[in-house]
Design a protein around this motif. Structure first.
Motif, PDB file in Angstrom:
ATOM      1  N   SER A 164      66.149   8.101   6.538  1.00 35.43           N
ATOM      2  CA  SER A 164      66.771   9.406   6.931  1.00 35.43           C
ATOM      3  C   SER A 164      67.470  10.205   5.880  1.00 35.43           C
ATOM      4  O   SER A 164      67.390  11.452   5.761  1.00 35.43           O
ATOM      5  N   ASN A 165      68.080   9.487   5.209  1.00 34.57           N
ATOM      6  CA  ASN A 165      69.025  10.119   4.117  1.00 34.57           C
ATOM      7  C   ASN A 165      68.137  11.016   3.036  1.00 34.57           C
ATOM      8  O   ASN A 165      68.641  11.964   2.420  1.00 34.57           O
ATOM      9  N   ILE A 166      67.014  10.137   2.792  1.00 32.69           N
ATOM     10  CA  ILE A 166      65.936  10.862   1.764  1.00 32.69           C
ATOM     11  C   ILE A 166      65.586  12.331   1.977  1.00 32.69           C
ATOM     12  O   ILE A 166      65.754  13.109   1.256  1.00 32.69           O
ATOM     13  N   LEU A 167      65.252  12.295   3.455  1.00 32.80           N
ATOM     14  CA  LEU A 167      64.721  13.590   4.232  1.00 32.80           C
ATOM     15  C   LEU A 167      66.048  14.514   4.161  1.00 32.80           C
ATOM     16  O   LEU A 167      65.994  15.713   3.759  1.00 32.80           O
ATOM     17  N   ASP A 168      67.067  13.986   4.636  1.00 31.40           N
ATOM     18  CA  ASP A 168      68.195  14.874   4.789  1.00 31.40           C
ATOM     19  C   ASP A 168      68.526  15.549   3.456  1.00 31.40           C
ATOM     20  O   ASP A 168      68.729  16.823   3.169  1.00 31.40           O
ATOM     21  N   SER A 169      68.507  14.752   2.369  1.00 29.28           N
ATOM     22  CA  SER A 169      69.032  14.954   1.131  1.00 29.28           C
ATOM     23  C   SER A 169      68.038  16.170   0.391  1.00 29.28           C
ATOM     24  O   SER A 169      68.489  17.100  -0.259  1.00 29.28           O
ATOM     25  N   ALA A 170      66.746  15.760   0.443  1.00 32.88           N
ATOM     26  CA  ALA A 170      65.766  16.560  -0.028  1.00 32.88           C
ATOM     27  C   ALA A 170      65.970  17.847   0.702  1.00 32.88           C
ATOM     28  O   ALA A 170      65.687  19.029  -0.139  1.00 32.88           O
ATOM     29  N   SER A 171      66.041  18.171   1.905  1.00 34.54           N
ATOM     30  CA  SER A 171      66.111  19.258   2.365  1.00 34.54           C
ATOM     31  C   SER A 171      67.261  20.275   2.218  1.00 34.54           C
ATOM     32  O   SER A 171      67.426  21.543   2.288  1.00 34.54           O
ATOM     33  N   ARG A 172      68.285  19.531   1.808  1.00 38.04           N
ATOM     34  CA  ARG A 172      69.614  20.264   1.391  1.00 38.04           C
ATOM     35  C   ARG A 172      69.688  20.585   0.248  1.00 38.04           C
ATOM     36  O   ARG A 172      69.968  21.759  -0.229  1.00 38.04           O
ATOM     37  N   HIS A 173      69.060  19.768  -0.686  1.00 37.49           N
ATOM     38  CA  HIS A 173      69.136  20.023  -2.251  1.00 37.49           C
ATOM     39  C   HIS A 173      67.649  20.591  -2.931  1.00 37.49           C
ATOM     40  O   HIS A 173      67.785  21.140  -4.032  1.00 37.49           O
ATOM     41  N   HIS A 174      66.687  20.566  -2.112  1.00 36.92           N
ATOM     42  CA  HIS A 174      65.437  20.772  -2.670  1.00 36.92           C
ATOM     43  C   HIS A 174      64.816  21.619  -1.684  1.00 36.92           C
ATOM     44  O   HIS A 174      63.411  21.156  -1.504  1.00 36.92           O
ATOM     45  N   ALA A 175      65.312  22.702  -1.135  1.00 41.31           N
ATOM     46  CA  ALA A 175      64.801  23.333   0.206  1.00 41.31           C
ATOM     47  C   ALA A 175      63.609  23.902  -0.265  1.00 41.31           C
ATOM     48  O   ALA A 175      62.781  24.353   0.719  1.00 41.31           O
ATOM     49  N   LYS A 176      63.294  24.396  -1.425  1.00 37.32           N
ATOM     50  CA  LYS A 176      61.870  25.087  -1.586  1.00 37.32           C
ATOM     51  C   LYS A 176      60.794  24.023  -2.016  1.00 37.32           C
ATOM     52  O   LYS A 176      59.682  24.573  -2.513  1.00 37.32           O
ATOM     53  N   MET A 177      61.239  22.749  -1.941  1.00 37.80           N
ATOM     54  CA  MET A 177      59.945  21.896  -2.246  1.00 37.80           C
ATOM     55  C   MET A 177      59.098  21.925  -1.284  1.00 37.80           C
ATOM     56  O   MET A 177      59.144  22.264   0.057  1.00 37.80           O
ATOM     57  N   GLU A 178      57.701  21.837  -1.846  1.00 38.66           N
ATOM     58  CA  GLU A 178      56.524  22.251  -1.068  1.00 38.66           C
ATOM     59  C   GLU A 178      55.690  21.135  -0.715  1.00 38.66           C
ATOM     60  O   GLU A 178      55.661  20.037  -1.688  1.00 38.66           O
TER      61      GLU A 178
END
Ligand code: ADP
Length: 546
Positions: free
Chosen positions: A17-31
């Motif tokens: 879950s850390n991976i998803l939390d971190s990605a959505s926090r720091h790479h919010a525009k990731m598609e």
């Protein structure tokens, strides 16, 4: 050791879950772009993946499942499958990915053995599910991954994924627990006996993701657009659903259609820079490109593994401006073990020497250790010549198969079943799977070497080499060839030409005794040449007497 002095650093568990939390926090525009089974292209950002994974976790929580319960999937690479990866593992349940290409009886065995409580499935597998339902009484819910307004199947008690998550708010805190808890489960293809389960942990998955992203591994970055062709239903698509979010790369999920045209079109339209797959899939893409005189405009790097990448394929990619990263691994290794990358101390002054390093299976990535041993488990020298059974160890290597009450290790190491040599610089080369080795007059012939050479012949699409019984030598190699369709010469002429093609490339006594042509070389559920089937088919083959 007593009186240990502990470091004074935060001790937070390594959780998926850390991976998803971190990605959505720091790479919010990731598609995340998905080619759907329905035929259209679906796009959303990591923020939506985050919310929908949490909605799924909530919906599962309402069912009152116990931590560690197994949730099965029969699904292609797509956004809903990704939500299951994160929603299930993140909430402390185990995401059990099932290979739909296995026989239905094998699938039923796997589902029952894993004690899956829910199965999520793509619409393409509805007939399979109809067949499986009566065979899998432990499954409480079958949930189809389709839009809310579509009817899944005529079979009773099938739910709709969108309806299933619709009433959850998405306001959800991921639970925290021991990082050694199980996160996902994948069964080996069971080429001998019943399939066996590799149960990955949160810790092993995160460490594997870090290691696989390193520059001398797959070299993944936030600048990449990554398309995993390797399926999410087998060994977690080589960890890409985790590692791509860990680095913040855009993700393109190809769905069901993995033919040359469909893959090429996606690589181009989505400006993909990095992809991963087994050689047989890439053979289709290359064929399509050649037939249509196309080129790649964005594609930069491809990791090829699962079986040996023929040098001819590497060369074709190189000519198309794509770097091939040859890698070796297996289900029991999460899967990555070695990557073929040169290092500054290598003696590779010539182009040929460098090519040879790229063609081997490569160096270990930090975390994995390896050695080769003889039949009595004695360590063999790393001199590039001695070959033996490849043994590995490391934090993302299996210790024990799921629900098997004995260790999978020998002397603390995992025996891979592969035969390999390792040179003094640490580059490993697989010569065979132990069951594929051809034992001729007490000497071993590498079937992989013969297949690699044959695959370089311009009129050969695919070649498999198997051992056939021989009265004098015990076994001799028989080459089975799937030829190119646009053939203008006779099979006899082609046979002689391929045999000549071997000359000077290997020792004379390694050259196959005979060649047979088949319409299609059978492939396994993971896209590898099914040599077991060929051995069965040609077990009584009479080799020509010389
Ligand atoms: P299965 O295909 O039976 O499900 P895996 O996907 O775990 O099993 O396959 C692992 C095996 O694939 C390895 O043990 C090895 O024999 C083979 N393999 C994987 N990568 C390579 C490679 N780069 N070169 C040669 N063989 C490979």
């Amino acid at each position: 050791m007593t009186n240990q002095l502990f470091g004074q650093m935060m001790d937070s568990p390594l959780l998926i879950s850390n991976i998803l939390d971190s990605a959505s926090r720091h790479h919010a525009k990731m598609e995340i772009v998905s080619k759907r089974v329905e035929g259209d292209i679906h796009r959303y950002t990591i923020s939506e993946l985050h919310i929908r994974s949490k909605k799924l976790a909530q919906a599962l929580e309402y069912l009152g499942l116990k931590m560690g319960s197994r949730i099965g999937t029969l699904a292609w690479n797509g956004y809903r499958h990704l939500e299951i990866y994160y929603g299930v593992s993140g909430s402390g349940l185990v995401c059990h990915t099932i290979n739909p290409r296995l026989f239905p009886e094998q699938i039923a065995y796997i589902i029952q053995h894993a004690e899956d409580e829910i199965i999520f499935f793509d619409l393409s597998f509805r007939t399979l599910v109809e067949h499986l339902k009566p065979l899998c009484p432990l499954v409480k819910k079958w949930i189809c991954l389709i839009d809310e307004n579509l009817q899944a199947t005529s079979v009773e008690n099938i739910e709709n994924y969108e309806t299933f998550i619709a009433n959850s708010s998405g306001v959800y805190e991921w639970p925290s627990f021991d990082e050694r808890c199980a996160s996902s489960l994948c069964y080996t293809s069971g080429t001998t006996g019943n399939p066996k389960g590799a149960l990955y942990s949160h810790r092993s998955t995160i460490l594997h993701s870090y290691a696989s992203a390193l520059p001398d591994s797959l070299c993944l970055s936030a600048m990449d657009v990554i398309l995993p062709i390797v399926p999410m239903f087998h060994v977690n698509a080589w960890g890409i659903p985790y590692s791509s979010l860990l680095v913040g790369a855009n993700l393109v999920l190809p769905g069901e259609k993995l033919d040359g045209k469909s893959i090429y079109d996606l690589l181009e339209s989505e400006k993909v820079t990095f992809s991963a797959g087994v050689p047989t899939v890439w053979a289709g893409v290359i064929q399509y490109i050649k037939n249509n005189h196309l080129k790649f405009n964005h594609f930069k790097r491809v990791v090829i593994g699962g079986s040996a990448c023929p040098p001819a394929m590497m060369k074709t990619f190189q000519d198309l401006g794509v770097e091939v990263i040859h890698a070796w691994g297996m289900t029991e290794l999460s899967p990555l073990g070695t990557v073929a990358k040169p290092k500054s101390s290598d003696n590779c002054k010539t182009k040929e020497a460098l090519e040879l390093i790229h063609q081997k299976q490569g160096r270990v990535i930090f975390g994995v250790d390896m050695k080769i041993v003889d039949g009595d488990l004695n360590k063999l020298p790393h001199d590039g010549k001695a070959f033996g059974d490849l043994n590995v160890k490391g934090p993302w290597v299996i210790n024990q198969y799921f629900k098997v009450n004995e260790s999978a290790l020998k002397d603390g190491w995992f025996p891979t079943g592969d035969v390999a040599n390792i040179d003094s610089d640490g580059h490993m080369q697989i010569t065979d799977r132990s069951k594929d080795v051809i034992k001729s007059g007490g000497e071993w012939i590498s079937s992989i070497d013969l297949e690699n050479i044959a695959a370089g012949h311009p009129l050969v699409t695919m070649a498999a080499c198997i051992a056939v019984a021989h009265s004098k030598w015990g076994e001799r190699p028989l080459l089975i060839v799937e030829k190119k369709s646009e053939l203008t010469i006779s099979e006899e002429e082609l046979k002689n030409d391929i045999l000549k093609f071997f000359e000077g490339k290997i020792a004379q006594w390694w050259i196959p005794d005979d060649i047979v042509f088949v319409d299609k070389i059978p492939l396994t559920a993971t896209g590898k040449m099914q040599k077991m089937k060929l051995r069965e088919q040609f077990k009584d083959y009479l080799l020509p007497t010389l």
